[in-house]
Write a protein that holds these residues in place. Structure first.
Motif, short mmCIF file in Angstrom:
data_model
loop_
_atom_site.label_atom_id
_atom_site.label_comp_id
_atom_site.label_asym_id
_atom_site.label_seq_id
_atom_site.Cartn_x
_atom_site.Cartn_y
_atom_site.Cartn_z
N ALA A 553 47.28 -66.98 46.17
CA ALA A 553 47.36 -68.23 46.50
C ALA A 553 47.00 -68.48 48.02
CB ALA A 553 48.95 -68.80 46.20
N ASN A 554 47.43 -67.40 48.90
CA ASN A 554 47.00 -67.60 50.08
C ASN A 554 45.26 -67.62 50.53
OD1 ASN A 554 49.50 -67.40 50.98
ND2 ASN A 554 49.48 -65.07 51.31
N LEU A 555 44.81 -66.55 49.67
CA LEU A 555 43.36 -66.75 49.74
C LEU A 555 42.58 -67.96 49.24
CD1 LEU A 555 42.10 -63.30 47.87
CD2 LEU A 555 42.00 -63.75 50.35
N ALA A 556 43.05 -68.44 48.21
CA ALA A 556 42.55 -69.89 47.64
C ALA A 556 42.77 -70.88 48.48
CB ALA A 556 43.08 -70.20 46.27
N MET A 557 43.91 -70.98 49.60
CA MET A 557 44.22 -71.91 50.35
C MET A 557 43.54 -71.57 51.61
SD MET A 557 48.32 -72.73 50.21
CE MET A 557 48.77 -71.03 50.43
N ALA A 558 43.27 -70.58 52.12
CA ALA A 558 42.44 -70.25 53.38
C ALA A 558 40.94 -70.62 53.19
CB ALA A 558 42.55 -68.74 53.59
N THR A 559 40.39 -70.48 51.78
CA THR A 559 39.11 -70.85 51.66
C THR A 559 38.83 -72.30 51.19
OG1 THR A 559 39.20 -69.72 49.35
CG2 THR A 559 38.44 -68.38 51.28
N GLY A 560 39.91 -73.02 51.14
CA GLY A 560 39.75 -74.48 50.39
C GLY A 560 39.48 -74.40 49.25
N ASN A 561 39.78 -73.32 48.45
CA ASN A 561 39.32 -73.33 46.92
C ASN A 561 40.55 -73.72 46.15
OD1 ASN A 561 36.56 -72.60 46.66
ND2 ASN A 561 37.25 -70.60 47.71
N ILE A 562 41.21 -75.06 46.33
CA ILE A 562 42.32 -75.72 45.65
C ILE A 562 41.87 -77.18 45.47
CG2 ILE A 562 44.55 -76.34 45.67
CD1 ILE A 562 44.57 -73.64 44.41
N GLY A 563 42.07 -77.62 44.42
CA GLY A 563 42.27 -79.10 44.37
C GLY A 563 41.23 -80.14 43.87
N ARG A 564 40.19 -79.19 43.32
CA ARG A 564 39.05 -79.87 42.79
C ARG A 564 38.31 -79.05 41.57
NH1 ARG A 564 37.21 -77.34 47.34
NH2 ARG A 564 35.57 -75.93 47.12
N PRO A 565 37.57 -79.59 40.53
CA PRO A 565 37.11 -78.82 39.56
C PRO A 565 36.11 -77.63 40.37
CG PRO A 565 36.47 -80.92 39.32
CD PRO A 565 37.10 -81.05 40.70
N GLY A 566 36.07 -76.47 39.46
CA GLY A 566 35.38 -75.30 39.84
C GLY A 566 36.07 -74.30 40.87
N VAL A 567 37.13 -74.73 41.26
CA VAL A 567 38.03 -73.76 42.13
C VAL A 567 39.20 -73.21 41.45
CG1 VAL A 567 36.91 -74.62 44.12
CG2 VAL A 567 39.09 -75.58 43.32
N GLY A 568 40.38 -73.11 42.27
CA GLY A 568 41.61 -72.72 41.82
C GLY A 568 42.19 -71.27 41.67
N VAL A 569 43.59 -71.35 41.16
CA VAL A 569 44.08 -70.00 40.77
C VAL A 569 44.89 -70.27 39.41
CG1 VAL A 569 46.30 -68.84 41.50
CG2 VAL A 569 44.77 -69.85 43.32
N ASN A 570 44.29 -69.37 38.76
CA ASN A 570 44.55 -69.48 37.27
C ASN A 570 45.16 -68.27 36.59
OD1 ASN A 570 42.84 -72.30 36.92
ND2 ASN A 570 41.55 -70.83 38.04
N PRO A 571 46.41 -68.44 36.32
CA PRO A 571 47.01 -67.18 35.47
C PRO A 571 46.46 -67.16 34.00
CG PRO A 571 48.62 -69.00 36.07
CD PRO A 571 47.49 -69.45 36.56
N MET A 572 46.00 -66.21 33.64
CA MET A 572 45.64 -66.08 32.19
C MET A 572 46.92 -65.67 31.55
SD MET A 572 42.73 -67.10 32.50
CE MET A 572 42.09 -66.92 30.78
N ARG A 573 47.58 -66.65 30.90
CA ARG A 573 48.96 -66.42 30.09
C ARG A 573 48.45 -65.63 28.93
NH1 ARG A 573 53.29 -68.37 32.76
NH2 ARG A 573 52.64 -70.04 34.35
N GLY A 574 49.43 -64.82 28.49
CA GLY A 574 49.13 -63.86 27.43
C GLY A 574 49.28 -64.37 26.16
N GLN A 575 50.41 -65.24 25.88
CA GLN A 575 50.94 -65.68 24.44
C GLN A 575 50.76 -67.03 24.26
OE1 GLN A 575 53.90 -63.56 22.25
NE2 GLN A 575 54.82 -62.78 24.52
N ASN A 576 50.75 -67.39 23.19
CA ASN A 576 50.35 -69.00 22.62
C ASN A 576 51.21 -69.88 23.66
OD1 ASN A 576 52.27 -67.75 20.99
ND2 ASN A 576 52.48 -69.48 19.80
N ASN A 577 52.37 -69.62 23.91
CA ASN A 577 53.21 -70.59 24.35
C ASN A 577 54.17 -70.19 25.38
OD1 ASN A 577 53.95 -73.34 24.85
ND2 ASN A 577 56.02 -73.05 23.32
N VAL A 578 53.65 -69.05 26.36
CA VAL A 578 54.34 -68.57 27.37
C VAL A 578 54.53 -69.42 28.45
CG1 VAL A 578 52.36 -67.49 28.59
CG2 VAL A 578 54.52 -66.50 28.76
N GLN A 579 53.37 -70.51 28.68
CA GLN A 579 53.71 -71.40 29.73
C GLN A 579 54.56 -72.56 29.32
OE1 GLN A 579 51.55 -72.22 32.48
NE2 GLN A 579 53.24 -73.45 32.96
N GLY A 580 54.50 -72.80 28.00
CA GLY A 580 55.63 -73.70 27.51
C GLY A 580 56.88 -73.29 27.50
N SER A 581 57.07 -72.09 27.08
CA SER A 581 58.33 -71.41 27.35
C SER A 581 58.94 -71.16 28.52
CB SER A 581 58.48 -70.02 26.46
OG SER A 581 57.87 -69.06 27.26
#
Lengths: 944, 82
Positions: A553-581
């Protein structure tokens, strides 16, 4: 219910803001610039005959059926490859065009077996449709000329058949493999009349590079490539749109049905996450839902050494309620708890945590995210203010530099990987940070600009070194940091990472990655345009997992890579509803929406809604529950859809904890490993048997719709509700939509969500509320959820798990494409054709030192334990590193992993275990005794 | 709860917050309050009362800031049979 057939406009939608007006057969239509004549006609309601065109693929112009006349132009151009221009006047039907099309169709049909009455396509055939559309009445050439009627079928793939006799060589399958899936497994071999579709170099489908995603089957306009289930059972007659129950991509599917039988799962074109694509698991591996191993009746036993006894729901539920209340009377309110499932729906998960908080009266609730992405929750909340990925998947289409760290998307998130590969083929640059040479490092038409093959356990050192380069070489996006982030926190962090001990040169000996590679990767990420980071469990499952998430997250903020399409920090969730749980309040310290239980205002919301007072203290996490069980203060556990005895680390410790409890209740589809230590088994339901919602890795809430009745009699939410009633809770829900309404009433980020809105919009990405009534594809656009972005110092500390003379190698673990987590589902499908056992990847250098050959049995031993499995000698792993999957209980990979865990969340350190590997004769004594114990534990007495 | 395990956890937390200097003990204590079940805190306090063997200085200072559970635990659902 109807069979849903999505419209096919022939060519993909053009992306242009400029509109062009044309006339087709006298009808005016306005379409975006770049649209094909075929698509413009289709949008005007006029279908131009076609065979090689479909709107999931770029136009190809080979079948010559879609010819049209255009005023002012000579000849009859193909409408699929001809873009519209302003004022164009098109004719799609006249005598000349009809003659041409009939002539083309005659040629096709003269080499097509006319077995329509017995063909499995049974009307679902575009060739047959087109023969009708062009008015074909005869084939003047007869059927006696040269043909392909006797070409042998390829039935090697367990899920689909390939019958070249029916092939019209339209290349849709080849193009789908290239454009949609990005595997390039198919080609057209030969020239002219000898042209045939060929997997790889003339191999069978099974032996080829084909990954069985099903894109070719879906693209095929005839029955050349067709699901074996359709051949065996027949065409489906209705369909239900639902969400896949495998990985965190959350693909939308049409469950195509014949009565209550699933005929096939077809990816849904309007699916927000998958846009009509799928992988081998979601598309084909649903056979487990009807597997004979499923337990369909509740079962009980006094002791875990007894055989199971089938019983009624009433007795089973009564035992659960009476048992838990007895334990609470004898040992205290906090002596019991629950574990929610990332495979169950949000509504089921919300109800589970409600049962624990309101029914049990404590906060001893946890979820399997404990062992995967709990560091993401802490790390992203600390830096950004909320616990979720920042982007939608489509954002990658705008990325210029993609960092993949500790993730293996082509295996674990294949449908997103296809989208990523498309972007990489279009020119985006790739940086892979992974100890292992994952496929993305180099594969057809994709090659990483940098592969930082670091030693396991050095993620934080690597991330600090990348940050060092960005700060010391003046690559910080200063305006972004000034405007969007906490300046003081940034200054502290920048001073820290700039210290020479964090330089690439200083950390190179630690990470094993040359300094110039680290510098090159940092410069590319910081200066290459839109930079997007995707990470997985290779980041989180460490003693410094949370620190690594913060460092990302520090890296993304330092380079301004947050807050628009094409950038961001994206955890690849393992199970179908791990985000939801996680969203639903499955953690012992948080209610739904990530709000701490100690916060009196938040607690008040639930106390008013539920009509009782709630515990303001955090409860036990899964590893703490097991520790407490061994210590004697935790005696009862209700586990929904989770197999901690196989999936969690240090198996012996897990078993000791489970064995020490007086009441373990397992609710699952199968008698899993954990059920070996259970006293009550409640038969769960599959995703096909219930209504509800899942939330994928991009925060997308997708509908799960019941296609068949629950085979055990109750959906999982109904079972939890029955337990609540037996405990005396006065709860009333007649449908999961009412649970979602309660979630919306109590959780601000879900305030605007309802089943009705989901039906209307298809899916919604949270937050969804008054400020964002249709959801939020990209987060933190104007400001971070927490206000200012928070930089945090991330000092590197090596794990206590060290290599040495006894254990000189580092073991890391992961998933493979065809299997899924503990394998409970995929092992009960034909996916075992590709991966029938876990193997240990060993570098040739390490193998040679130990006299190990490919396929040999080897003993894998750590301080925690030992297991045996067969070796796969490969350069995919670096010297000094070994790797295995954990899909098979007979392997018991987690006998070897240790109980070291993340400092903030207790997420286990699966990714670093010091081991030794030596030749073996077969399974260890432990494996043999465990197998025998499992068989004994699974005895079932017949009902009286 | 095993004191060794709790000490390891506390020391790990201490390492993360060490750079915060004087603020570190309170931040460590806050983390433990937010994420540790009361019985884990009680076990740690008991271990601390016996000398706190194995605790690094910063977590040791943090444990001094901890207090046992003060809020009474909510009873199970009032409608539940006892």
């Amino acid at each position: 219910m109807l069979m849903l057939k999505e419209p096919d406009h022939g060519t993909p939608a053009a992306r242009s803001d400029r509109m062009v007006s044309v006339t087709v057969d006298g009808f005016a239509v306005s379409v975006p610039e770049g649209t094909s004549v075929m698509r413009a006609a289709s949008l005007a309601g006029i279908q131009v005959p076609k065979l090689c065109a479909t709107d999931s693929l770029d136009a190809f112009g080979s079948c010559r059926l879609c010819l049209v006349e255009i005023e002012g132009r000579a000849g009859t151009p193909a409408s699929c490859t001809t873009p519209v221009v302003e004022g164009m006047v098109v004719t799609t039907q006249n005598d000349r065009l009809a003659r041409l099309r009939r002539g083309v169709m005659e040629l096709y049909i003269s080499d097509h077996p006319l077995d329509c009455l017995t063909c499995a396509a049974n009307g679902d055939c575009e060739l047959q449709d087109m023969a009708g559309a062009v008015g074909l009445r005869e084939v003047r050439y007869g059927m006696e000329g040269a043909n392909h009627f006797d070409t042998a079928k390829d039935e090697s793939n367990p899920y689909f058949a390939f019958d070249p006799a029916k092939c019209i060589v339209c290349s849709r399958c080849v193009r789908a493999c290239e454009e949609v899936q990005g595997t390039f497994a198919l080609t057209i071999e030969g020239r002219g009349f000898d042209s045939v579709v060929s997997p790889s170099m003339g191999e069978s489908f099974l032996q080829s590079e084909c990954v069985s995603c099903g894109a070719c089957v879906q693209a095929c306009p005839t029955a050349t490539l067709i699901e074996k289930s359709v051949i065996e059972v027949g065409q489906p007659e209705h369909s239900i749109i639902t969400t896949c129950a495998y990985c965190g991509v959350g693909c939308s599917f049409k469950a195509e049905m014949r009565g209550e039988e699933v005929i096939r799962m077809v990816p849904y074109k309007d699916g927000g996450a998958n846009h009509g694509h799928s992988c081998v698991k979601g598309r084909f591996a649903w056979g487990y839902t009807t597997h004979r191993d499923r337990i369909l009746k509740p079962m009980v036993r006094e002791r875990i050494t007894d055989p199971w006894r089938e019983t009624t729901w009433e007795e089973a539920i009564g035992r659960v309620a009476d048992g838990f209340r007895r334990i609470q009377r004898e040992y205290g309110v906090g002596a019991i708890g629950g574990i929610t499932s990332s495979r169950c729906t949000n509504e089921e998960t919300f109800l589970m945590q409600k049962l624990v908080r309101a029914g049990f009266g404590n906060n001893n609730i946890d979820t399997c995210a404990r062992v995967c992405h709990s560091p993401t929750g802490y790390g992203l909340s600390t830096t950004f203010g909320t616990s979720a990925g920042t982007q939608n998947f489509d954002s990658v289409e705008h990325a210029d530099v993609v960092v993949v760290m500790g993730a293996n998307p082509t295996d674990a998130h294949p449908v997103f990987a296809s989208q990523l590969k498309r972007r990489l083929r279009a020119g985006a640059k790739l940086i892979v940070i992974d100890p292992r040479r994952i496929d993305l490092v180099r594969m057809p038409h994709v090659e990483a600009a940098f592969h930082l093959a670091l030693r396991p356990g050095t993620n934080v050192a690597m991330l600090n070194a990348l940050a060092h380069v960005i700060v010391t070489e003046g690559l910080v996006d200063e305006p972004f940091v000034r405007e969007r982030c906490d300046g003081e926190a940034f200054a502290d962090w920048a001073a820290f990472v700039a210290e020479p001990r964090n330089s690439p040169e200083a950390v190179a000996p630690l990470t094993g990655v040359p300094a110039e590679l680290i510098r090159g990767a940092a410069r590319l990420y910081a200066t290459g345009g839109n930079g997007a980071i995707y990470y997985g469990l290779g980041v989180t499952e460490h003693t410094q997992g949370t620190t690594a998430v913060i460092a990302i997250a520090n890296l993304a903020m330092a380079t301004g890579n947050i807050g628009r399409p094409g950038v961001g920090v994206n955890p690849m969730r393992g199970q179908n509803n791990v985000q939801g749980s996680c969203d639903m309040g499955s953690f012992p310290h948080e209610f739904s929406g990530y709000r701490h239980v100690a916060n009196p205002e938040v607690r008040g919301i639930f106390e008013r809604e539920w009509g009782l007072s709630l515990d303001p203290e955090p409860g036990l996490r899964i590893p703490n529950m097991l520790d407490a069980a061994i210590d004697g203060s935790f005696k009862g556990l209700y586990i929904q859809g989770e197999d901690i005895a196989q999936s969690d680390p240090d198996t012996r410790h897990i078993i000791a904890g489970l064995s020490a409890m007086e009441l373990v209740v397992v609710q699952d589809l199968f008698l899993n490993e954990t059920a070996n230590y259970a006293h009550v088994f409640l038969p769960g339901s599959t995703f096909l048997e219930k209504d509800g919602t899942f939330i994928n890795a991009e925060r997308r809430i997708g509908m799960v719709r019941r296609a068949v009745r629950p085979k055990g009699g109750m959906a999982d939410w109904e079972i939890t509700l029955a337990i609540a009633h037996a405990l005396g809770c006065d709860w009333h829900y007649s449908h999961p939509s009412e649970i979602m309404d309660e979630i919306a009433r109590t959780t601000p980020t879900f305030a605007g969500v309802s089943f009705a809105k989901l039906d209307e919009l298809g899916s919604i990405q949270w937050p969804c509320n008054d400020a964002a009534p249709t959801g939020t594809p990209v987060m933190h656009q104007d400001h971070f959820v927490r206000g200012k972005g928070n930089f945090v110092v991330t000092e590197f500390f090596p794990t206590d798990e060290r290599t040495g003379p006894r254990f000189p190698l580092l073991l890391t673990t992961g998933r493979i494409l065809t299997q899924y987590n503990v394998g409970a589902q995929t092992r009960r499908t034909d996916n075992t054709v590709w991966h029938g056992e876990d193997r240990l990847e060993v570098h040739p250098h390490d193998a040679e030192q130990r006299g190990i050959r490919d396929g040999d049995w080897v003993r894998l031993e750590s301080r925690a334990g030992a297991t045996s499995l067969r070796a796969q000698v490969t350069e995919r792993v670096a010297p000094g590193v070994v790797y295995t999957t954990f899909h098979h209980p007979t392997t018991q990979a987690n006998v070897v992993t240790t109980d070291y865990s993340d400092w903030a969340t207790n997420c286990p350190e699966y990714k670093v275990t010091a081991v030794q590997v030596s030749r073996a004769n077969g399974p260890t004594e432990w494996q043999e005794s465990y197998r025998a114990h499992s068989e004994t534990s699974r005895r079932i007495l017949a009902a009286e | 709860m095993s004191a060794d395990r709790l000490v390891t956890m506390a020391n790990q937390i201490g390492l993360f917050f060490a750079h915060r200097g004087e603020q570190a003990p309170e931040l460590i204590a806050k983390h433990i309050r937010q994420y540790w079940d009361p019985r884990m805190r009680s076990a740690m306090l008991a271990h601390f009362a016996e000398g706190g063997a194995g605790l690094d200085p910063l977590p040791r200072a943090a444990i001094e800031l901890l207090t046992p559970r003060t809020t009474p635990r909510a009873e199970p659902s009032p409608t539940a049979p006892r």
